[in-house]
Design a protein around this motif. Structure first.
Motif, PDB file in Angstrom:
ATOM      1  N   ILE A 187      39.805  62.303  35.371  1.00 36.33           N
ATOM      2  CA  ILE A 187      38.761  62.854  34.518  1.00 36.33           C
ATOM      3  C   ILE A 187      38.666  62.094  33.192  1.00 36.33           C
ATOM      4  CG2 ILE A 187      37.983  64.918  33.281  1.00 36.33           C
ATOM      5  CD1 ILE A 187      37.760  65.075  36.331  1.00 36.33           C
ATOM      6  N   ALA A 188      39.811  61.646  32.679  1.00 36.18           N
ATOM      7  CA  ALA A 188      39.821  61.016  31.361  1.00 36.18           C
ATOM      8  C   ALA A 188      39.313  59.581  31.374  1.00 36.18           C
ATOM      9  CB  ALA A 188      41.242  61.036  30.793  1.00 36.18           C
ATOM     10  N   VAL A 189      39.066  59.037  32.561  1.00 40.33           N
ATOM     11  CA  VAL A 189      38.690  57.631  32.626  1.00 40.33           C
ATOM     12  C   VAL A 189      37.316  57.398  31.992  1.00 40.33           C
ATOM     13  CG1 VAL A 189      37.492  57.625  34.845  1.00 40.33           C
ATOM     14  CG2 VAL A 189      38.734  55.614  34.137  1.00 40.33           C
ATOM     15  N   ASP A 190      37.192  56.280  31.263  1.00 44.73           N
ATOM     16  CA  ASP A 190      35.901  55.885  30.709  1.00 44.73           C
ATOM     17  C   ASP A 190      35.256  54.913  31.691  1.00 44.73           C
ATOM     18  OD1 ASP A 190      34.244  53.730  29.231  1.00 44.73           O
ATOM     19  OD2 ASP A 190      34.302  55.406  27.823  1.00 44.73           O
ATOM     20  N   PRO A 191      34.163  55.299  32.346  1.00 43.13           N
ATOM     21  CA  PRO A 191      33.576  54.457  33.394  1.00 43.13           C
ATOM     22  C   PRO A 191      33.185  53.061  32.927  1.00 43.13           C
ATOM     23  CG  PRO A 191      32.698  56.669  33.522  1.00 43.13           C
ATOM     24  CD  PRO A 191      33.492  56.593  32.247  1.00 43.13           C
ATOM     25  N   TYR A 192      32.636  52.948  31.733  1.00 42.99           N
ATOM     26  CA  TYR A 192      32.212  51.636  31.258  1.00 42.99           C
ATOM     27  C   TYR A 192      33.409  50.701  31.085  1.00 42.99           C
ATOM     28  CZ  TYR A 192      31.003  47.948  27.998  1.00 42.99           C
ATOM     29  OH  TYR A 192      30.878  46.718  27.396  1.00 42.99           O
ATOM     30  N   HIS A 193      34.440  51.161  30.356  1.00 40.64           N
ATOM     31  CA  HIS A 193      35.589  50.295  30.125  1.00 40.64           C
ATOM     32  C   HIS A 193      36.332  49.986  31.421  1.00 40.64           C
ATOM     33  CE1 HIS A 193      35.023  51.685  25.879  1.00 40.64           C
ATOM     34  NE2 HIS A 193      35.205  50.398  25.706  1.00 40.64           N
ATOM     35  N   SER A 194      36.368  50.940  32.327  1.00 37.83           N
ATOM     36  CA  SER A 194      37.019  50.701  33.619  1.00 37.83           C
ATOM     37  C   SER A 194      36.253  49.653  34.427  1.00 37.83           C
ATOM     38  CB  SER A 194      37.120  51.999  34.405  1.00 37.83           C
ATOM     39  OG  SER A 194      37.959  52.909  33.745  1.00 37.83           O
ATOM     40  N   ALA A 195      34.927  49.724  34.382  1.00 38.95           N
ATOM     41  CA  ALA A 195      34.100  48.753  35.106  1.00 38.95           C
ATOM     42  C   ALA A 195      34.270  47.360  34.515  1.00 38.95           C
ATOM     43  CB  ALA A 195      32.631  49.177  35.062  1.00 38.95           C
ATOM     44  N   VAL A 196      34.275  47.278  33.200  1.00 39.69           N
ATOM     45  CA  VAL A 196      34.444  45.978  32.534  1.00 39.69           C
ATOM     46  C   VAL A 196      35.827  45.405  32.845  1.00 39.69           C
ATOM     47  CG1 VAL A 196      34.653  44.834  30.294  1.00 39.69           C
ATOM     48  CG2 VAL A 196      32.755  46.409  30.720  1.00 39.69           C
ATOM     49  N   PHE A 197      36.854  46.256  32.802  1.00 42.68           N
ATOM     50  CA  PHE A 197      38.215  45.822  33.135  1.00 42.68           C
ATOM     51  C   PHE A 197      38.255  45.259  34.558  1.00 42.68           C
ATOM     52  CE2 PHE A 197      42.079  47.015  35.478  1.00 42.68           C
ATOM     53  CZ  PHE A 197      43.029  46.283  34.794  1.00 42.68           C
ATOM     54  N   PHE A 198      37.636  45.961  35.483  1.00 37.43           N
ATOM     55  CA  PHE A 198      37.625  45.523  36.878  1.00 37.43           C
ATOM     56  C   PHE A 198      36.934  44.172  37.035  1.00 37.43           C
ATOM     57  CE2 PHE A 198      34.913  45.456  40.745  1.00 37.43           C
ATOM     58  CZ  PHE A 198      35.910  45.187  41.673  1.00 37.43           C
ATOM     59  N   LEU A 199      35.737  44.036  36.472  1.00 33.30           N
ATOM     60  CA  LEU A 199      34.964  42.800  36.642  1.00 33.30           C
ATOM     61  C   LEU A 199      35.582  41.626  35.883  1.00 33.30           C
ATOM     62  CD1 LEU A 199      31.363  44.301  36.519  1.00 33.30           C
ATOM     63  CD2 LEU A 199      32.504  43.290  38.504  1.00 33.30           C
ATOM     64  N   LEU A 200      36.048  41.871  34.662  1.00 30.14           N
ATOM     65  CA  LEU A 200      36.685  40.787  33.899  1.00 30.14           C
ATOM     66  C   LEU A 200      37.938  40.287  34.611  1.00 30.14           C
ATOM     67  CD1 LEU A 200      36.457  41.925  30.158  1.00 30.14           C
ATOM     68  CD2 LEU A 200      35.280  40.019  31.230  1.00 30.14           C
ATOM     69  N   GLY A 201      38.721  41.218  35.116  1.00 33.37           N
ATOM     70  CA  GLY A 201      39.927  40.840  35.835  1.00 33.37           C
ATOM     71  C   GLY A 201      39.607  40.057  37.093  1.00 33.37           C
ATOM     72  N   LEU A 202      38.552  40.477  37.784  1.00 39.21           N
ATOM     73  CA  LEU A 202      38.142  39.784  39.004  1.00 39.21           C
ATOM     74  C   LEU A 202      37.720  38.354  38.694  1.00 39.21           C
ATOM     75  CD1 LEU A 202      37.339  39.615  41.971  1.00 39.21           C
ATOM     76  CD2 LEU A 202      35.159  40.724  41.371  1.00 39.21           C
ATOM     77  N   TYR A 203      36.873  38.188  37.682  1.00 33.21           N
ATOM     78  CA  TYR A 203      36.416  36.848  37.319  1.00 33.21           C
ATOM     79  C   TYR A 203      37.595  35.966  36.893  1.00 33.21           C
ATOM     80  CZ  TYR A 203      31.802  39.073  37.169  1.00 33.21           C
ATOM     81  OH  TYR A 203      30.664  39.761  37.483  1.00 33.21           O
ATOM     82  N   ALA A 204      38.513  36.543  36.133  1.00 35.37           N
ATOM     83  CA  ALA A 204      39.673  35.778  35.679  1.00 35.37           C
ATOM     84  C   ALA A 204      40.525  35.339  36.864  1.00 35.37           C
ATOM     85  CB  ALA A 204      40.511  36.613  34.711  1.00 35.37           C
TER      86      ALA A 204
END
Length: 202
Positions: free
Chosen positions: A155-172
């Protein structure tokens, strides 16, 4: 009744065809030698236009990458939208996003893919560029929101920051991991597991 948009005709149609030829020639040149070493004269010659025509359509070489980014992002976002319209869970949605980005890398080649990412994160991007203008980010944010509301993510997850974390990590990972298919596949599988664990309900 929905309106049917007329296709461009005459001069506008010719302009668009010329722009596409220039874009295609520039992409081939970028794939071959990279953006920095790309020769505008060679691009113009391959497209069958004058050198000035390149600059008419693309004021700088970076604008070719911005155009390519917009087109490719629209392409993979369309595919992800189709997938998300079918029954799925968070794991399969994020796995699909990874596969689509891998497909983009295969289409562009390693050199051009890395340059596309470089322009994506460049401080020289337009100042009015926002994350909501990038359909891929929006779709991942919406998927994490859906998972959170369905109890699949905390519930506490922030969708925007989680999405950015996922995509940035993937690209890296794609720009730094081994080119070995097996090693890369294992690394991406472990990455997805790590992302999902960070989103698990507590």
């Amino acid at each position: 009744m929905s309106e049917v948009q007329d296709k461009p005709t005459g001069r506008e149609a010719q302009r668009l065809r010329t722009r596409q030829r220039v874009l295609d020639a520039a992409i081939r040149e970028f794939k071959s030698v990279g953006m920095a070493e790309a020769d505008i004269g060679a691009i113009a010659e391959a497209a069958g236009v004058a050198r000035g025509t390149f600059y008419f359509h693309f004021p700088a070489k970076e604008h070719v990458l911005l155009e390519l980014e917009a087109r490719e992002e629209a392409r993979i976002a369309k595919e992800l939208t189709k997938f998300l319209a079918t029954p799925h869970d968070l794991k399969s949605a994020l796995h699909k996003a990874i596969q689509l980005v891998l497909g983009l890398e295969r289409r562009l080649g390693s050199v051009l893919f890395k340059e596309l990412l470089a322009i994506h994160f460049s401080p020289a991007r337009p100042l009015n560029d926002e994350w909501r203008d990038h359909r891929m980010i929006v779709l991942v944010v919406e998927e994490i929101e859906r998972a959170r509301d369905a109890g699949e993510a905390q519930i506490a997850v922030d969708p925007y920051h989680s999405a950015v974390f996922f995509l940035l990590g993937l690209y890296a990972m794609l720009t730094t991991t081994s080119t070995s298919k097996t090693l890369r596949a294992n690394a991406l599988d472990n990455y997805l597991i790590t992302v999902l664990r960070s989103l698990e309900p507590r």
